[in-house]
Scaffold this motif. Structure first.
Motif, PDB file in Angstrom:
ATOM      1  N   GLU A  20       0.820  -1.211   0.000  1.00 54.13           N
ATOM      2  CA  GLU A  20       0.000   0.000   0.000  1.00 54.13           C
ATOM      3  C   GLU A  20       0.851   1.258   0.000  1.00 54.13           C
ATOM      4  O   GLU A  20       0.336   2.365  -0.128  1.00 54.13           O
ATOM      5  CB  GLU A  20      -0.888   0.032   1.249  1.00 54.13           C
ATOM      6  N   LEU A  21       2.129   1.089   0.210  1.00 53.71           N
ATOM      7  CA  LEU A  21       3.018   2.238   0.339  1.00 53.71           C
ATOM      8  C   LEU A  21       3.852   2.423  -0.923  1.00 53.71           C
ATOM      9  O   LEU A  21       4.042   1.506  -1.708  1.00 53.71           O
ATOM     10  CB  LEU A  21       3.944   2.049   1.550  1.00 53.71           C
ATOM     11  N   MET A  22       4.335   3.649  -1.078  1.00 51.52           N
ATOM     12  CA  MET A  22       5.197   3.967  -2.209  1.00 51.52           C
ATOM     13  C   MET A  22       6.639   3.931  -1.706  1.00 51.52           C
ATOM     14  O   MET A  22       6.981   4.615  -0.741  1.00 51.52           O
ATOM     15  CB  MET A  22       4.827   5.380  -2.685  1.00 51.52           C
ATOM     16  N   ARG A  23       7.469   3.106  -2.316  1.00 49.24           N
ATOM     17  CA  ARG A  23       8.870   3.046  -1.901  1.00 49.24           C
ATOM     18  C   ARG A  23       9.676   4.030  -2.739  1.00 49.24           C
ATOM     19  O   ARG A  23       9.539   4.081  -3.961  1.00 49.24           O
ATOM     20  CB  ARG A  23       9.419   1.623  -2.069  1.00 49.24           C
ATOM     21  N   VAL A  31      17.329   9.463  -7.125  1.00 50.98           N
ATOM     22  CA  VAL A  31      16.134   9.130  -6.366  1.00 50.98           C
ATOM     23  C   VAL A  31      15.040   8.656  -7.312  1.00 50.98           C
ATOM     24  O   VAL A  31      14.719   9.324  -8.294  1.00 50.98           O
ATOM     25  CB  VAL A  31      15.647  10.342  -5.549  1.00 50.98           C
ATOM     26  N   LYS A  32      14.513   7.470  -7.007  1.00 49.90           N
ATOM     27  CA  LYS A  32      13.505   6.876  -7.882  1.00 49.90           C
ATOM     28  C   LYS A  32      12.380   6.308  -7.044  1.00 49.90           C
ATOM     29  O   LYS A  32      12.596   5.826  -5.940  1.00 49.90           O
ATOM     30  CB  LYS A  32      14.114   5.715  -8.685  1.00 49.90           C
ATOM     31  N   VAL A  33      11.185   6.332  -7.625  1.00 46.79           N
ATOM     32  CA  VAL A  33      10.086   5.592  -7.034  1.00 46.79           C
ATOM     33  C   VAL A  33      10.218   4.152  -7.520  1.00 46.79           C
ATOM     34  O   VAL A  33      10.513   3.903  -8.681  1.00 46.79           O
ATOM     35  CB  VAL A  33       8.726   6.189  -7.446  1.00 46.79           C
ATOM     36  N   ASP A  34      10.038   3.227  -6.592  1.00 39.94           N
ATOM     37  CA  ASP A  34      10.306   1.824  -6.854  1.00 39.94           C
ATOM     38  C   ASP A  34       9.025   1.008  -6.698  1.00 39.94           C
ATOM     39  O   ASP A  34       8.763   0.453  -5.640  1.00 39.94           O
ATOM     40  CB  ASP A  34      11.384   1.360  -5.870  1.00 39.94           C
ATOM     41  N   PRO A  35       8.219   0.934  -7.740  1.00 38.10           N
ATOM     42  CA  PRO A  35       6.907   0.277  -7.612  1.00 38.10           C
ATOM     43  C   PRO A  35       7.014  -1.213  -7.299  1.00 38.10           C
ATOM     44  O   PRO A  35       6.135  -1.776  -6.656  1.00 38.10           O
ATOM     45  CB  PRO A  35       6.246   0.480  -8.973  1.00 38.10           C
ATOM     46  N   GLY A  36       8.089  -1.859  -7.745  1.00 34.90           N
ATOM     47  CA  GLY A  36       8.215  -3.290  -7.505  1.00 34.90           C
ATOM     48  C   GLY A  36       8.971  -3.627  -6.239  1.00 34.90           C
ATOM     49  O   GLY A  36       9.156  -4.786  -5.919  1.00 34.90           O
ATOM     50  N   SER A  37       9.409  -2.589  -5.496  1.00 31.56           N
ATOM     51  CA  SER A  37      10.209  -2.795  -4.291  1.00 31.56           C
ATOM     52  C   SER A  37      11.396  -3.708  -4.557  1.00 31.56           C
ATOM     53  O   SER A  37      11.754  -4.540  -3.730  1.00 31.56           O
ATOM     54  CB  SER A  37       9.360  -3.397  -3.157  1.00 31.56           C
ATOM     55  N   ASP A  38      12.003  -3.568  -5.721  1.00 29.83           N
ATOM     56  CA  ASP A  38      13.113  -4.456  -6.037  1.00 29.83           C
ATOM     57  C   ASP A  38      14.406  -3.730  -6.398  1.00 29.83           C
ATOM     58  O   ASP A  38      15.401  -4.365  -6.710  1.00 29.83           O
ATOM     59  CB  ASP A  38      12.725  -5.428  -7.168  1.00 29.83           C
ATOM     60  N   LEU A  39      14.378  -2.399  -6.332  1.00 28.58           N
ATOM     61  CA  LEU A  39      15.617  -1.677  -6.600  1.00 28.58           C
ATOM     62  C   LEU A  39      16.510  -1.716  -5.362  1.00 28.58           C
ATOM     63  O   LEU A  39      16.021  -1.568  -4.242  1.00 28.58           O
ATOM     64  CB  LEU A  39      15.328  -0.211  -6.948  1.00 28.58           C
ATOM     65  N   PRO A  40      17.799  -1.914  -5.552  1.00 18.34           N
ATOM     66  CA  PRO A  40      18.704  -1.856  -4.417  1.00 18.34           C
ATOM     67  C   PRO A  40      18.913  -0.413  -3.971  1.00 18.34           C
ATOM     68  O   PRO A  40      18.599   0.526  -4.705  1.00 18.34           O
ATOM     69  CB  PRO A  40      19.998  -2.455  -4.970  1.00 18.34           C
ATOM     70  N   SER A  77       8.662  15.866  -8.965  1.00 17.17           N
ATOM     71  CA  SER A  77       8.587  14.557  -9.616  1.00 17.17           C
ATOM     72  C   SER A  77       7.924  13.538  -8.691  1.00 17.17           C
ATOM     73  O   SER A  77       7.188  12.663  -9.155  1.00 17.17           O
ATOM     74  CB  SER A  77       9.977  14.090 -10.063  1.00 17.17           C
ATOM     75  N   LEU A  78       8.156  13.654  -7.385  1.00 18.59           N
ATOM     76  CA  LEU A  78       7.498  12.744  -6.441  1.00 18.59           C
ATOM     77  C   LEU A  78       6.005  13.039  -6.352  1.00 18.59           C
ATOM     78  O   LEU A  78       5.189  12.116  -6.269  1.00 18.59           O
ATOM     79  CB  LEU A  78       8.155  12.847  -5.056  1.00 18.59           C
ATOM     80  N   VAL A  79       5.640  14.323  -6.393  1.00 18.75           N
ATOM     81  CA  VAL A  79       4.215  14.678  -6.404  1.00 18.75           C
ATOM     82  C   VAL A  79       3.528  14.085  -7.632  1.00 18.75           C
ATOM     83  O   VAL A  79       2.423  13.531  -7.543  1.00 18.75           O
ATOM     84  CB  VAL A  79       4.029  16.217  -6.360  1.00 18.75           C
ATOM     85  N   GLU A  80       4.214  14.166  -8.769  1.00 16.27           N
ATOM     86  CA  GLU A  80       3.650  13.592  -9.990  1.00 16.27           C
ATOM     87  C   GLU A  80       3.455  12.083  -9.855  1.00 16.27           C
ATOM     88  O   GLU A  80       2.436  11.534 -10.291  1.00 16.27           O
ATOM     89  CB  GLU A  80       4.568  13.877 -11.193  1.00 16.27           C
ATOM     90  N   GLU A  81       4.427  11.415  -9.256  1.00 14.50           N
ATOM     91  CA  GLU A  81       4.312   9.963  -9.049  1.00 14.50           C
ATOM     92  C   GLU A  81       3.116   9.637  -8.162  1.00 14.50           C
ATOM     93  O   GLU A  81       2.395   8.671  -8.401  1.00 14.50           O
ATOM     94  CB  GLU A  81       5.586   9.413  -8.395  1.00 14.50           C
ATOM     95  N   ILE A  82       2.926  10.451  -7.135  1.00 14.74           N
ATOM     96  CA  ILE A  82       1.811  10.213  -6.216  1.00 14.74           C
ATOM     97  C   ILE A  82       0.482  10.428  -6.938  1.00 14.74           C
ATOM     98  O   ILE A  82      -0.449   9.637  -6.799  1.00 14.74           O
ATOM     99  CB  ILE A  82       1.930  11.139  -4.981  1.00 14.74           C
ATOM    100  N   LYS A  83       0.413  11.472  -7.739  1.00 18.09           N
ATOM    101  CA  LYS A  83      -0.860  11.800  -8.398  1.00 18.09           C
ATOM    102  C   LYS A  83      -1.184  10.875  -9.558  1.00 18.09           C
ATOM    103  O   LYS A  83      -2.348  10.557  -9.800  1.00 18.09           O
ATOM    104  CB  LYS A  83      -0.823  13.243  -8.899  1.00 18.09           C
TER     105      LYS A  83
END
Ligand SMILES: [Zn+2]
Length: 85
Positions: A20-23, A31-40, A77-83
């Motif tokens: 449910e959370l954004m990593r 800095v990247k959003v990691d939707p699959g929670s698989d980035l090191p 860019s993080l706001v855009e990812e959230i929206k």
């Protein structure tokens, strides 16, 4: 029974299922959003809400945990990812 681990939002501090959370990770200095929670790399979790991003910024959580400066560009860019992400 839930198999997903609980993680803490770096903004509001709520414990929620990881899915449910954004990593957000610092992946080799980027800095990247990691939707699959698989980035090191060092990562934090946020509820997918601008409110929690703002709280995390106020607490300097991103800066402390990810070791990055939160520029306007990064914030936007993080706001855009959230929206949209
Ligand atoms: Zn939150």
């Amino acid at each position: 029974m839930s198999a997903s681990p609980l993680e803490e939002c770096a903004g509001c501090g709520d414990l929620r299922d990881e899915i449910e959370l954004m990593r957000v990770v610092n992946n080799k200095g980027e800095v990247k959003v990691d939707p699959g929670s698989d980035l090191p790399g060092r990562g934090i979790y946020l509820c997918p809400q601008v409110k929690c991003l703002d709280l995390a910024c106020e607490k300097n959580a991103l800066k402390q945990e990810l070791k990055v400066e939160i520029t306007d560009e990064l914030y936007e860019s993080l706001v855009e990812e959230i929206k949209h992400g």
